[in-house]
Write an enzyme that holds these catalytic residues in place. Structure first.
Site, PDB file in Angstrom:
ATOM      1  N   ASP A  58       0.836  -1.201   0.000  1.00 34.75           N
ATOM      2  CA  ASP A  58       0.000   0.000   0.000  1.00 34.75           C
ATOM      3  C   ASP A  58       0.873   1.253   0.000  1.00 34.75           C
ATOM      4  O   ASP A  58       0.758   2.117   0.872  1.00 34.75           O
ATOM      5  CB  ASP A  58      -0.934  -0.014   1.223  1.00 34.75           C
ATOM      6  CG  ASP A  58      -1.772  -1.279   1.280  1.00 34.75           C
ATOM      7  OD1 ASP A  58      -2.947  -1.227   0.893  1.00 34.75           O
ATOM      8  OD2 ASP A  58      -1.243  -2.350   1.670  1.00 34.75           O
ATOM      9  N   TYR A  94      -1.643   4.341  -6.205  1.00 29.77           N
ATOM     10  CA  TYR A  94      -2.881   5.024  -5.800  1.00 29.77           C
ATOM     11  C   TYR A  94      -3.193   6.174  -6.747  1.00 29.77           C
ATOM     12  O   TYR A  94      -2.305   6.707  -7.393  1.00 29.77           O
ATOM     13  CB  TYR A  94      -2.719   5.570  -4.375  1.00 29.77           C
ATOM     14  CG  TYR A  94      -2.832   4.505  -3.320  1.00 29.77           C
ATOM     15  CD1 TYR A  94      -4.081   4.102  -2.847  1.00 29.77           C
ATOM     16  CD2 TYR A  94      -1.701   3.884  -2.809  1.00 29.77           C
ATOM     17  CE1 TYR A  94      -4.187   3.117  -1.875  1.00 29.77           C
ATOM     18  CE2 TYR A  94      -1.809   2.898  -1.847  1.00 29.77           C
ATOM     19  CZ  TYR A  94      -3.055   2.521  -1.378  1.00 29.77           C
ATOM     20  OH  TYR A  94      -3.177   1.545  -0.427  1.00 29.77           O
ATOM     21  N   ASN A 129      -6.761  -4.087  -4.557  1.00 32.84           N
ATOM     22  CA  ASN A 129      -8.036  -3.604  -5.078  1.00 32.84           C
ATOM     23  C   ASN A 129      -7.889  -2.257  -5.787  1.00 32.84           C
ATOM     24  O   ASN A 129      -8.556  -2.005  -6.803  1.00 32.84           O
ATOM     25  CB  ASN A 129      -9.083  -3.519  -3.956  1.00 32.84           C
ATOM     26  CG  ASN A 129      -8.619  -2.713  -2.764  1.00 32.84           C
ATOM     27  OD1 ASN A 129      -7.652  -3.090  -2.093  1.00 32.84           O
ATOM     28  ND2 ASN A 129      -9.287  -1.604  -2.473  1.00 32.84           N
ATOM     29  N   HIS A 231     -10.113  -2.443   7.751  1.00 32.75           N
ATOM     30  CA  HIS A 231     -10.936  -3.369   6.965  1.00 32.75           C
ATOM     31  C   HIS A 231     -11.294  -4.625   7.740  1.00 32.75           C
ATOM     32  O   HIS A 231     -12.319  -5.256   7.479  1.00 32.75           O
ATOM     33  CB  HIS A 231     -10.210  -3.763   5.682  1.00 32.75           C
ATOM     34  CG  HIS A 231     -10.002  -2.622   4.731  1.00 32.75           C
ATOM     35  ND1 HIS A 231     -11.053  -1.964   4.121  1.00 32.75           N
ATOM     36  CD2 HIS A 231      -8.869  -2.020   4.276  1.00 32.75           C
ATOM     37  CE1 HIS A 231     -10.574  -1.017   3.325  1.00 32.75           C
ATOM     38  NE2 HIS A 231      -9.261  -1.021   3.415  1.00 32.75           N
ATOM     39  N   HIS A 257      -3.302  -4.275   2.523  1.00 32.43           N
ATOM     40  CA  HIS A 257      -4.698  -3.813   2.545  1.00 32.43           C
ATOM     41  C   HIS A 257      -4.990  -2.913   3.739  1.00 32.43           C
ATOM     42  O   HIS A 257      -5.403  -1.766   3.557  1.00 32.43           O
ATOM     43  CB  HIS A 257      -5.667  -4.982   2.492  1.00 32.43           C
ATOM     44  CG  HIS A 257      -7.070  -4.587   2.134  1.00 32.43           C
ATOM     45  ND1 HIS A 257      -7.360  -3.731   1.088  1.00 32.43           N
ATOM     46  CD2 HIS A 257      -8.271  -4.935   2.678  1.00 32.43           C
ATOM     47  CE1 HIS A 257      -8.675  -3.576   0.993  1.00 32.43           C
ATOM     48  NE2 HIS A 257      -9.241  -4.278   1.956  1.00 32.43           N
TER      49      HIS A 257
END
Length: 339
Positions: A58, A94, A129, A231, A257
């Site tokens: 991330d 991102y 994702n 999450h 994540h």
């Protein structure tokens, strides 16, 4: 004569049907993903068979949100440990992945950030994702490998070393909500039909794990199976993936994540759940601590993880944005002990 013509017509009809069936098979082959076997990649280890690597997830924010600071410390620790490679747990770019293979974000968030000498090793990556919100197939393209030879991202694959095998799993297609979210568009090329894709992936992962003779088995995915971060647990992975990991005596499940660092022990198996999703933007104070997990460590700031392995032991460490060791854990086939 009439009989001969009738026979000829029958032969033409039969041949036409065969041709149609052949075309249908070929057409379906393009529509339905085929996973006869997960792609296997071999990575050499040091002469003493030891293995060291870093894990970060991330991260892709063009250096912002302390990404550059984390990268600097990764370079320092990478040199100290003489790492063999780096694992990325997804959400590589991102907010919406890459727009294509020539998107400048690839250089701005990867090549120009992870510049330390020790980080000029192979990077093994999975899709997250956010990566699926852009051109997901761009990250899989060999063109990116020509732009930066360190880059290697595949949907699912096996990485084999002398004593350790890593099983990288494409977890995003498991999550139901991504197929119904009205606010985002996902690039499902190569995934649909979804049920076929997931069934084949689970079958091939199970087969690969069963065939493995490695002393250590490590599974890497983007989404957490167990987490106390924003999450939390991923129900779909608990239902479909976790039973396969348990049945095949997997040692570690590593994910991103959640934008934090975590170490959670399984309550009913020897699996250790490790989250390294703090490569840039972190979610301070956004934790959901509860009694359903054996939480050994959690940190809600930026950082990364290192793993140093020998034949009989693995030393895992978590670092913050300043390179400070926050938590260490030694695991062996005989004993687990905190340091």
């Amino acid at each position: 004569m009439v009989a001969s013509m009738a026979s000829m017509a029958t032969r033409f009809r039969t041949r036409a049907m065969v041709n149609l069936c052949y075309l249908a098979v070929v057409f379906c082959a393009f529509l339905v993903p085929s996973f006869a076997e997960l792609q296997r990649i071999e990575h050499p280890t040091k002469s003493d068979a030891s293995l060291s690597f870093l894990v970060v997830g991330d991260w892709g924010r063009k250096g912002f949100y302390n990404q550059s600071e984390v990268a600097f410390q990764m370079g320092r620790i990478g040199e100290k440990l003489d790492i063999d490679f780096v694992i990325s747990t997804g959400d590589n770019f991102y907010d919406n992945g890459l727009e294509g293979v020539y998107d400048p974000a690839f250089r701005e968030s990867f090549t120009n950030i992870y510049t330390a000498k020790s980080l000029q090793k192979q990077w093994y990556s999975v899709l997250g994702n956010h990566d699926y919100r852009g051109d997901a197939e761009a990250q899989l393209s060999p063109i990116l490998r020509r732009i930066d030879k360190r880059w290697l991202c595949l949907r699912s694959f096996v990485l084999k070393t002398e004593k350790v095998e890593f099983f990288f799993v494409d977890t995003t297609p498991f999550v139901d909500k991504y197929f119904t979210e009205p606010d985002y568009t996902y690039d499902w090329r190569g995934v649909e039909p979804r049920k076929t894709y997931l069934a084949n992936l689970l079958k091939d992962l199970d087969t690969a794990l069963k065939k493995s003779t490695a002393k250590w088995k490590i599974v890497v995915g983007h989404h957490a199976i167990r987490s106390v971060g924003h999450h939390g647990d991923t129900p779909e992975l608990i239902k479909f993936l976790l039973p396969i990991l348990k049945a095949n005596n997997v040692d570690l499940y590593i994910n991103g994540h959640d934008h934090c660092l975590e170490h959670i022990a399984s309550l009913d198996s020897s699996i250790q759940f490790l989250t390294s999703g703090a490569g840039s933007k972190a979610w301070r104070g956004d934790l959901k601590l509860h009694d359903n997990h054996a939480v050994k460590f959690v940190y809600d700031g930026q950082g990364f993880m290192s793993v140093k392995m020998t034949e009989n032991s693995a030393l895992i460490a978590f670092y913050d944005v300043a390179g400070k060791v926050l938590h260490k854990w030694k695991i062996s086939k005989q004993l687990h002990s905190a340091i």
